[in-house]
Enzyme design. Structure first.
Site, short mmCIF file in Angstrom:
data_model
loop_
_atom_site.label_atom_id
_atom_site.label_comp_id
_atom_site.label_asym_id
_atom_site.label_seq_id
_atom_site.Cartn_x
_atom_site.Cartn_y
_atom_site.Cartn_z
N ARG A 170 61.46 19.16 26.97
CA ARG A 170 62.19 18.69 25.79
C ARG A 170 62.39 19.83 24.78
NH1 ARG A 170 60.71 14.86 21.15
NH2 ARG A 170 62.74 14.02 20.53
N HIS A 212 65.96 20.97 23.21
CA HIS A 212 66.21 21.07 21.76
C HIS A 212 66.44 22.51 21.33
CE1 HIS A 212 64.61 16.87 20.37
NE2 HIS A 212 65.37 16.79 21.45
N ASN A 245 63.05 16.55 15.50
CA ASN A 245 61.84 17.27 15.94
C ASN A 245 60.59 16.89 15.17
OD1 ASN A 245 63.34 18.77 17.80
ND2 ASN A 245 63.84 20.35 16.28
N HIS A 274 64.16 11.63 31.24
CA HIS A 274 63.38 10.51 30.70
C HIS A 274 62.69 9.73 31.81
CE1 HIS A 274 65.87 10.49 26.68
NE2 HIS A 274 65.09 11.55 26.80
C1 HEM Z 1 71.06 12.28 25.99
C2 HEM Z 1 70.57 12.34 24.79
C3 HEM Z 1 69.11 12.27 24.51
C4 HEM Z 1 68.54 11.54 23.52
C5 HEM Z 1 69.23 10.67 22.51
C6 HEM Z 1 67.11 11.74 23.63
C7 HEM Z 1 66.19 11.17 22.78
C8 HEM Z 1 64.82 11.21 22.97
C9 HEM Z 1 63.86 10.53 22.14
C10 HEM Z 1 64.20 9.70 20.92
C11 HEM Z 1 62.64 10.77 22.65
C12 HEM Z 1 61.31 10.26 22.10
C13 HEM Z 1 60.92 11.11 20.92
C14 HEM Z 1 59.80 10.56 20.08
O1 HEM Z 1 59.19 9.57 20.44
O2 HEM Z 1 59.52 11.14 19.04
C15 HEM Z 1 62.81 11.60 23.80
C16 HEM Z 1 61.80 12.06 24.60
C17 HEM Z 1 61.98 12.93 25.65
N1 HEM Z 1 63.18 13.55 26.01
FE1 HEM Z 1 65.01 13.04 25.38
N2 HEM Z 1 66.85 12.59 24.66
C18 HEM Z 1 68.03 12.94 25.22
C19 HEM Z 1 68.20 13.84 26.25
C20 HEM Z 1 67.18 14.55 26.85
C21 HEM Z 1 67.36 15.67 27.73
C22 HEM Z 1 68.72 16.30 28.07
C23 HEM Z 1 66.12 16.06 28.12
C24 HEM Z 1 65.71 17.19 29.03
C25 HEM Z 1 66.49 17.72 29.96
C26 HEM Z 1 65.17 15.17 27.51
C27 HEM Z 1 63.81 15.17 27.72
C28 HEM Z 1 62.92 14.34 27.09
C29 HEM Z 1 61.53 14.22 27.48
C30 HEM Z 1 60.86 14.88 28.68
C31 HEM Z 1 60.93 13.35 26.56
C32 HEM Z 1 59.45 12.95 26.48
C33 HEM Z 1 58.73 14.01 25.68
C34 HEM Z 1 57.26 13.74 25.42
O3 HEM Z 1 56.61 12.99 26.16
O4 HEM Z 1 56.76 14.32 24.44
N3 HEM Z 1 65.83 14.29 26.72
N4 HEM Z 1 64.15 11.88 23.96
#
Ligand code: HEM
Ligand SMILES: *[C@@H]1O[C@H](CO)[C@@H](O)[C@H](O)[C@H]1NC(C)=O
Ligand SMILES: *[C@@H]1O[C@H](CO)[C@@H](O)[C@H](O)[C@H]1NC(C)=O
Ligand SMILES: *[C@@H]1O[C@H](CO)[C@@H](O)[C@H](O)[C@H]1NC(C)=O
Ligand SMILES: *[C@@H]1O[C@H](CO)[C@@H](O)[C@H](O)[C@H]1NC(C)=O
Length: 328
Positions: free
Chosen positions: A63, A67, A95, A194
C-alpha cells in the site's frame, strides 16, 4: 542534405521523443546487478523477519508503494517526514493514522546501506518489497523494474487529491487511475491487492447504517455480511477497529477478492463498485479474475510493473537517500 539523411534524422528525433515519453523504459530489472546484487535478497530477509511479528506487514508495504506512486510518481516521497520545506504526505487524509510499515522500510534501508552504501533508493525498496510481499502471501512473482531515485520533495496536497478515497464513485477512481496512465483493467487488477490486509470501520461504516442519506444500508451489500459488519462496527463504536479486507482468506494473496465481489461481499464501497457499478469493462474484468486465478495473477503482475513505472526519477535526478525519512 540528401533525403536519406533527413529520414535518418527524423527517425532519431522520433526515438528521442519516444524515449522521453516512456518512463518505464528507463528502469531495468538488473539495475543493481553490479552495484548491489543481493538487494532483493536483503529486502526479502527483513520482510520475512518482520512478518513473524506482524502478518499484515506485506499488505502495509504494497500500500505504501501504491500511495507513493500516485503522488509525483514512484519517488519515495511518502516516506519523508515533516521537516523544513517538507509537508509530509503521511499527514494527508488517505494516509493519516492509516498507512504503516515505515519502520520496516527503515530496517530494509539500514540493511542495504550496510551491504552497499548509497546505492539502493527508498523508492526501489518499496517496489521490491511489494513483489516480495505478494509472493510470500502466495501470489504471483514478477521481475521488478529498478533504478528509481528518491525525491527531495513531498506533496501533501497532491496526496489529498490524487489517491483514491473509499467513497469515490467508479468514475472518480477511473479518472484518478487515468491521471497516472492506468486503465480500467489496471484498476480492477490492482484493487485485487485487497485480497489481504485490513481496513478500519471508519472507511466503510457509512455503508452499514445510513448510506447516502437513504436511512438504510448500501443495497449492494449482502445481508449476512451486513450483519457481521454491523457487529464489528457498531454505529457509535470505535472507527479505528479493523477487519479483514478479504474475509474469506484474510492473509493469502488469491482471487477470492473477486469471488467476494460477485457475492456482494466487497468490504469497501469502492471495491463493490467495480462489480455493481454497471460499467461493463470493470464487471467483465471482475468476472474474468474471479473465474481464473492465473488470469488475475498475470494481470496483477503486469499492472504492478505499470504502476511502478509512474514518473520515476532516473539518471541524475533526485538522490539516493541515506535515510528514507529525510532528504540528504
Ligand atoms: C482503487 C482504489 C483504492 C481505494 C479507494 C483504496 C482504499 C483503501 C482503504 C480505505 C484501505 C483501508 C485503510 C484504513 O483502514 O485506514 C485500504 C487498504 C489497503 N489497500 Fe487499498 N485502495 C485502493 C487501491 C489499492 C491498490 C491499487 C493497492 C495496491 C496495489 C491497495 C492495497 C491496499 C492494501 C494491501 C491494504 C491493506 C493495508 C493494511 O493492512 O494496512 N489498494 N485501501
Ligand atoms: C545475500 O543476502 C542473504 C539474505 O540476507 C544472505 O543470506 C546471503 O548470504 C547474501 N549473499 C551474499 C552473496 O552476500
Ligand atoms: C489512530 O489509531 C489508533 C488505533 O490504531 C487509535 O487508538 C487512535 O485513536 C487513532 N487516532 C485518531 C486521530 O483517529
Ligand atoms: C468525483 O466526480 C464528480 C463528478 O465527476 C466530481 O464532481 C467530484 O469532484 C469528484 N470527486 C472526487 C473526490 O474526485
Ligand atoms: C440519514 O441521513 C439523512 C441525510 O444526512 C438524514 O436526513 C436522515 O435523517 C438520516 N436517516 C436516519 C435514519 O438516520
Amino acid at each position: 542534405m540528401p533525403p536519406s539523411t533527413l529520414v535518418a534524422l527524423a527517425i532519431a528525433a522520433l526515438c528521442v521523443v519516444m524515449g522521453f515519453r516512456s518512463g518505464v523504459a528507463e528502469l531495468e530489472g538488473d539495475f543493481y546487478e553490479d552495484s548491489c546484487p543481493n538487494a532483493s535478497a536483503i529486502v526479502r530477509r527483513v520482510l520475512e523477519q518482520a512478518q513473524q511479528r506482524d502478518v499484515r506487514i506485506g499488505a502495509k508495504l504494497i500500500r505504501l508503494h501504491f500511495h507513493d506512486c500516485f503522488v509525483q510518481g514512484c519517488d519515495g516521497s511518502i516516506l519523508l517526514v515533516n521537516a523544513e520545506g517538507i509537508a509530509s504526505e503521511q499527514d494527508a487524509r488517505p494516509n493519516v493514522n492509516s498507512t504503516a510499515g515505515f519502520e520496516v522500510v527503515d530496517d530494509m534501508k539500514a540493511a542495504l546501506e550496510n551491504a552497499c552504501p548509497g546505492v539502493v533508493s527508498c523508492a526501489d525498496i518499496l517496489a521490491i518489497a511489494s513483489q516480495v510481499a505478494v509472493s510470500l502471501a502466495g501470489g504471483p512473482s514478477w521481475e521488478v523494474e529498478l533504478g528509481r531515485r528518491d525525491s527531495r520533495t513531498a506533496n501533501r496536497d497532491e496526496a489529498n487529491t490524487a489517491i483514491p478515497s473509499p467513497v469515490d464513485s467508479l468514475a472518480n477512481m477511473t479518472s484518478k487511475f487515468a491521471a497516472v496512465g492506468l486503465d480500467s483493467t489496471d484498476l480492477v487488477a490492482l484493487s485485487g491487492a485487497h485480497t489481504f490486509g485490513r481496513a478500519r470501520c471508519t472507511t466503510f461504516s457509512h455503508r452499514l447504517y445510513n448510506f447516502s442519506g437513504t436511512g438504510g444500508p448500501d443495497p449492494t451489500l449482502d445481508s449476512a455480511f451486513l450483519e457481521t459488519l454491523r457487529q464489528i462496527c457498531p454505529q457509535s463504536g470505535d472507527g479505528n477497529t479493523i477487519t479483514n479486507l478479504d474475509p474469506s482468506s484474510p492473509d493469502s494473496f488469491d482471487n477470492n477478492y473477486f469471488t467476494n465481489l460477485r457475492n456482494n461481499r466487497g468490504l469497501l464501497q469502492t471495491d463493490q463498485e467495480l462489480f455493481s457499478g454497471a460499467v461493463a469493462d470493470t464487471v467483465s474484468a471482475v468476472n474474468r479474475f474471479a473465474g481464473s486465478q492465473s488470469e488475475f495473477f498475470d494481470a496483477f503482475a503486469k499492472s504492478m510493473v505499470k504502476m511502478g513505472g509512474i514518473r520515476p526519477l532516473t539518471g541524475s535526478s533526485g538522490e539516493i537517500r541515506a535515510n528514507c525519512k529525510r532528504v540528504n
